[in-house]
Design a protein around this motif. Sequence first.
Motif, PDB file in Angstrom:
ATOM      1  N   GLY A  60       3.845 -29.310  -3.974  1.00  0.00           N
ATOM      2  CA  GLY A  60       2.927 -29.256  -5.261  1.00  0.00           C
ATOM      3  C   GLY A  60       2.619 -28.113  -5.995  1.00  0.00           C
ATOM      4  N   VAL A  61       3.459 -27.043  -5.346  1.00  0.00           N
ATOM      5  CA  VAL A  61       3.611 -25.761  -5.983  1.00  0.00           C
ATOM      6  C   VAL A  61       4.322 -25.640  -7.383  1.00  0.00           C
ATOM      7  CG1 VAL A  61       4.124 -23.229  -5.691  1.00  0.00           C
ATOM      8  CG2 VAL A  61       3.308 -24.559  -3.832  1.00  0.00           C
ATOM      9  N   THR A  62       3.572 -24.820  -8.129  1.00  0.00           N
ATOM     10  CA  THR A  62       4.311 -24.954  -9.721  1.00  0.00           C
ATOM     11  C   THR A  62       4.298 -23.422 -10.158  1.00  0.00           C
ATOM     12  OG1 THR A  62       2.064 -25.039 -10.807  1.00  0.00           O
ATOM     13  CG2 THR A  62       3.392 -27.207 -10.182  1.00  0.00           C
ATOM     14  N   ARG A  63       4.802 -23.261 -11.395  1.00  0.00           N
ATOM     15  CA  ARG A  63       4.785 -21.670 -11.610  1.00  0.00           C
ATOM     16  C   ARG A  63       3.428 -21.039 -11.893  1.00  0.00           C
ATOM     17  NH1 ARG A  63       6.873 -21.222 -17.477  1.00  0.00           N
ATOM     18  NH2 ARG A  63       4.529 -21.404 -17.866  1.00  0.00           N
ATOM     19  N   THR A  64       2.698 -22.270 -12.215  1.00  0.00           N
ATOM     20  CA  THR A  64       1.501 -21.730 -12.562  1.00  0.00           C
ATOM     21  C   THR A  64       0.825 -21.025 -11.127  1.00  0.00           C
ATOM     22  OG1 THR A  64       1.099 -23.475 -14.130  1.00  0.00           O
ATOM     23  CG2 THR A  64      -0.923 -22.621 -13.350  1.00  0.00           C
ATOM     24  N   THR A  65       1.209 -21.891  -9.951  1.00  0.00           N
ATOM     25  CA  THR A  65       0.451 -21.216  -8.813  1.00  0.00           C
ATOM     26  C   THR A  65       0.940 -19.747  -8.502  1.00  0.00           C
ATOM     27  OG1 THR A  65       0.789 -23.693  -8.043  1.00  0.00           O
ATOM     28  CG2 THR A  65       0.209 -21.648  -6.444  1.00  0.00           C
ATOM     29  N   ALA A  66       2.270 -19.671  -8.778  1.00  0.00           N
ATOM     30  CA  ALA A  66       2.576 -18.363  -8.782  1.00  0.00           C
ATOM     31  C   ALA A  66       2.091 -17.264  -9.737  1.00  0.00           C
ATOM     32  CB  ALA A  66       4.207 -18.275  -8.959  1.00  0.00           C
ATOM     33  N   GLU A  67       1.680 -17.828 -10.934  1.00  0.00           N
ATOM     34  CA  GLU A  67       1.189 -16.808 -11.765  1.00  0.00           C
ATOM     35  C   GLU A  67      -0.292 -16.743 -11.367  1.00  0.00           C
ATOM     36  OE1 GLU A  67       1.793 -17.580 -16.190  1.00  0.00           O
ATOM     37  OE2 GLU A  67       2.664 -19.463 -15.317  1.00  0.00           O
ATOM     38  N   GLU A  68      -0.996 -17.636 -10.739  1.00  0.00           N
ATOM     39  CA  GLU A  68      -2.470 -17.306 -10.473  1.00  0.00           C
ATOM     40  C   GLU A  68      -2.446 -16.261  -9.129  1.00  0.00           C
ATOM     41  OE1 GLU A  68      -3.652 -21.226  -9.727  1.00  0.00           O
ATOM     42  OE2 GLU A  68      -4.174 -21.672 -11.652  1.00  0.00           O
ATOM     43  N   PHE A  69      -1.510 -16.392  -8.452  1.00  0.00           N
ATOM     44  CA  PHE A  69      -1.280 -15.582  -7.102  1.00  0.00           C
ATOM     45  C   PHE A  69      -1.255 -14.060  -7.706  1.00  0.00           C
ATOM     46  CE2 PHE A  69       1.029 -13.005  -4.391  1.00  0.00           C
ATOM     47  CZ  PHE A  69       0.207 -12.855  -3.181  1.00  0.00           C
ATOM     48  N   ILE A  70      -0.284 -13.574  -8.862  1.00  0.00           N
ATOM     49  CA  ILE A  70      -0.304 -12.548  -9.195  1.00  0.00           C
ATOM     50  C   ILE A  70      -1.730 -11.791  -9.886  1.00  0.00           C
ATOM     51  CG2 ILE A  70       0.985 -11.295 -11.014  1.00  0.00           C
ATOM     52  CD1 ILE A  70       3.657 -12.756 -10.617  1.00  0.00           C
ATOM     53  N   THR A  71      -2.095 -12.755 -10.445  1.00  0.00           N
ATOM     54  CA  THR A  71      -3.376 -12.291 -11.165  1.00  0.00           C
ATOM     55  C   THR A  71      -4.397 -12.142 -10.349  1.00  0.00           C
ATOM     56  OG1 THR A  71      -2.670 -14.031 -13.000  1.00  0.00           O
ATOM     57  CG2 THR A  71      -5.305 -13.321 -12.799  1.00  0.00           C
ATOM     58  N   LYS A  72      -4.511 -12.754  -9.111  1.00  0.00           N
ATOM     59  CA  LYS A  72      -5.496 -12.706  -8.093  1.00  0.00           C
ATOM     60  C   LYS A  72      -5.136 -11.053  -7.535  1.00  0.00           C
ATOM     61  CE  LYS A  72      -7.379 -14.486  -3.868  1.00  0.00           C
ATOM     62  NZ  LYS A  72      -7.372 -13.181  -3.224  1.00  0.00           N
ATOM     63  N   VAL A  73      -3.925 -10.900  -6.983  1.00  0.00           N
ATOM     64  CA  VAL A  73      -3.719  -9.611  -6.323  1.00  0.00           C
ATOM     65  C   VAL A  73      -3.959  -8.405  -7.283  1.00  0.00           C
ATOM     66  CG1 VAL A  73      -2.089 -10.471  -4.664  1.00  0.00           C
ATOM     67  CG2 VAL A  73      -1.347  -9.850  -6.582  1.00  0.00           C
ATOM     68  N   ARG A  74      -3.589  -8.529  -8.419  1.00  0.00           N
ATOM     69  CA  ARG A  74      -4.129  -7.548  -9.536  1.00  0.00           C
ATOM     70  C   ARG A  74      -5.657  -7.311  -9.579  1.00  0.00           C
ATOM     71  NH1 ARG A  74       0.990  -8.597 -13.692  1.00  0.00           N
ATOM     72  NH2 ARG A  74       2.609  -7.249 -12.401  1.00  0.00           N
ATOM     73  N   ARG A  75      -6.175  -8.502  -9.656  1.00  0.00           N
ATOM     74  CA  ARG A  75      -7.728  -8.421  -9.800  1.00  0.00           C
ATOM     75  C   ARG A  75      -7.993  -7.777  -8.790  1.00  0.00           C
ATOM     76  NH1 ARG A  75      -8.684 -13.229 -10.419  1.00  0.00           N
ATOM     77  NH2 ARG A  75      -9.302 -13.817  -8.132  1.00  0.00           N
ATOM     78  N   ASP A  76      -7.862  -7.980  -7.411  1.00  0.00           N
ATOM     79  CA  ASP A  76      -8.112  -7.360  -6.401  1.00  0.00           C
ATOM     80  C   ASP A  76      -7.957  -5.970  -6.006  1.00  0.00           C
ATOM     81  OD1 ASP A  76      -9.196  -9.744  -5.559  1.00  0.00           O
ATOM     82  OD2 ASP A  76      -7.586 -10.161  -4.167  1.00  0.00           O
ATOM     83  N   ALA A  77      -6.677  -5.638  -6.832  1.00  0.00           N
ATOM     84  CA  ALA A  77      -6.460  -4.150  -6.545  1.00  0.00           C
ATOM     85  C   ALA A  77      -7.428  -3.368  -7.407  1.00  0.00           C
ATOM     86  CB  ALA A  77      -5.083  -3.974  -7.330  1.00  0.00           C
ATOM     87  N   ARG A  78      -7.590  -4.177  -8.500  1.00  0.00           N
ATOM     88  CA  ARG A  78      -8.612  -3.398  -9.566  1.00  0.00           C
ATOM     89  C   ARG A  78     -10.186  -3.238  -8.753  1.00  0.00           C
ATOM     90  NH1 ARG A  78      -6.258  -6.308 -13.332  1.00  0.00           N
ATOM     91  NH2 ARG A  78      -8.062  -8.140 -13.540  1.00  0.00           N
ATOM     92  N   GLU A  79     -10.268  -4.329  -8.034  1.00  0.00           N
ATOM     93  CA  GLU A  79     -11.629  -4.172  -7.217  1.00  0.00           C
ATOM     94  C   GLU A  79     -11.767  -3.403  -6.316  1.00  0.00           C
ATOM     95  OE1 GLU A  79     -12.911  -8.026  -7.259  1.00  0.00           O
ATOM     96  OE2 GLU A  79     -13.208  -8.394  -9.407  1.00  0.00           O
ATOM     97  N   GLY A  80     -10.439  -3.011  -5.690  1.00  0.00           N
ATOM     98  CA  GLY A  80     -10.686  -2.202  -4.351  1.00  0.00           C
ATOM     99  C   GLY A  80     -10.614  -2.944  -3.217  1.00  0.00           C
ATOM    100  N   ARG A  81     -10.002  -4.307  -3.171  1.00  0.00           N
ATOM    101  CA  ARG A  81     -10.283  -5.129  -1.915  1.00  0.00           C
ATOM    102  C   ARG A  81      -8.525  -5.663  -1.761  1.00  0.00           C
ATOM    103  NH1 ARG A  81     -14.500  -7.482  -4.838  1.00  0.00           N
ATOM    104  NH2 ARG A  81     -13.032  -9.255  -5.435  1.00  0.00           N
ATOM    105  N   LEU A  82      -7.700  -5.099  -2.147  1.00  0.00           N
ATOM    106  CA  LEU A  82      -6.298  -5.466  -1.893  1.00  0.00           C
ATOM    107  C   LEU A  82      -6.299  -5.434  -0.377  1.00  0.00           C
ATOM    108  CD1 LEU A  82      -3.604  -6.476  -2.878  1.00  0.00           C
ATOM    109  CD2 LEU A  82      -2.990  -4.207  -3.300  1.00  0.00           C
ATOM    110  N   ASN A  83      -5.925  -6.359   0.211  1.00  0.00           N
ATOM    111  CA  ASN A  83      -5.490  -6.218   1.868  1.00  0.00           C
ATOM    112  C   ASN A  83      -4.112  -6.160   2.215  1.00  0.00           C
ATOM    113  OD1 ASN A  83      -4.919  -8.831   1.289  1.00  0.00           O
ATOM    114  ND2 ASN A  83      -6.507  -9.744   2.642  1.00  0.00           N
TER     115      ASN A  83
END
Length: 418
Positions: A60-83
């Motif tokens: 059930g993985v789509t290109r949108t799933t991959a796009e959402e992952f990239i958006t999340k890690v970039r948002r976490d990086a901005r918030e200082g929570r990138l693990n």
Amino acid sequence: MARSFTKLTRAKMRAMAPGSRCTEQGITFERLQNGDGVYSVNVMVDGQRIHRNIGRESDGVTRTTAEEFITKVRRDAREGRLNLPKRRKIPLTLTTAAPLYLERLKEEGGKEIDRKRQRLEQCLIPFLGELQLGQFSTFDVERYKKLRMSQPIQSRKKLSAGETLPTNRPGTVNRELATLSHLLNKAVEWGWIDRVPGKIRKLKENNGRIVYLTPQQADALLEAAKADQNRQIYPFILIGLRTGMRKSEILSIRREHIHLDTRSVYVPKAKAGDRTQPITSDLAEFLAGYLETLPNGTPWLFPSEAARGGHTIDIRKAFVCATAAAGLDTKQVVRHTLRHTAITHLVQAGVDLPTVKRISGHKTLAMVERYAHQSGAHLAAAMNKLDERYRLTGNTETDGSSVSTKQRSKNRASPPRR
């Protein structure tokens, strides 16, 4: 901002042959031999390479799933929570970290903050300031050592024609390296970096024989200081010879820290921590009279209206004049020689090293042992005592743990038992 794709469109991904792959905007799609498709991402986020296998089309993985992952890690990086990796740190250069380090040390009650500031601002930052704390290498430190050892010492001395200043000594550079090492270790403790990078190897110091004054030379220096026009040089030298205190400790003595009843001086900011410094009876007697001559209202034993801190910080010129007037070598006899002299004579007087350590304020006994360089006469007297001990006990019966000369002769004469 929505991404625009031209390669990874649904139509083109469905048309991909088995074994082929396509990458666009950090997303990779691979068509497997069995016809299934696999999505993965490979992007840079705040200087960190993020490479993840997102999953299969059959799950059930789509290109949108991959796009959402990239958006999340970039948002976490901005918030200082990138693990990825854990405990991500904000890059700090030595230039930006130094004032933060000094400020935190002040809050923690750290020692020698002014000296650390001087070493950082005048020596370490000009050469290593642009390096990030986590990027220091052994090569950078070795280059710094080579540069500093080739530079002339900082001096106010006026040079004559053709005269040049000597280069920095290993001890000077080692103090700078100690400051850098302390900063990096504190950076780990405070969570600025994960570990201390590289290795800081100190230069080998040639300790040599410690220079100290004989009692006669010390008396001559005191007499010369008493005749000097600078009224602070005599008490400075007297305190140094009678206590072994460091220059900075002497000049920063406050009136409230002098306790004549217990014959002691409280030293709140010594190198090895605060301590109570015992003083001799003649020094206590001198201080009792000297305190009465100080200006009313001054809290310092060595007050100076021109100094920013309110007390004298440099007495070198007057000390050189007194040393020359006493007929001593001004290159050999420096202000720290007073400390060497006091500690050396304590050792030569037979005072045990732990007691000397307490008086001198050294951190370890190993540092005090350097002063056990007794004169030839003192060593000869010690060996005479050993010789006298053997002469007195050599032919005398002792307890059961020792064997007398007579008994040893009897044992040698008796045949061994079978």
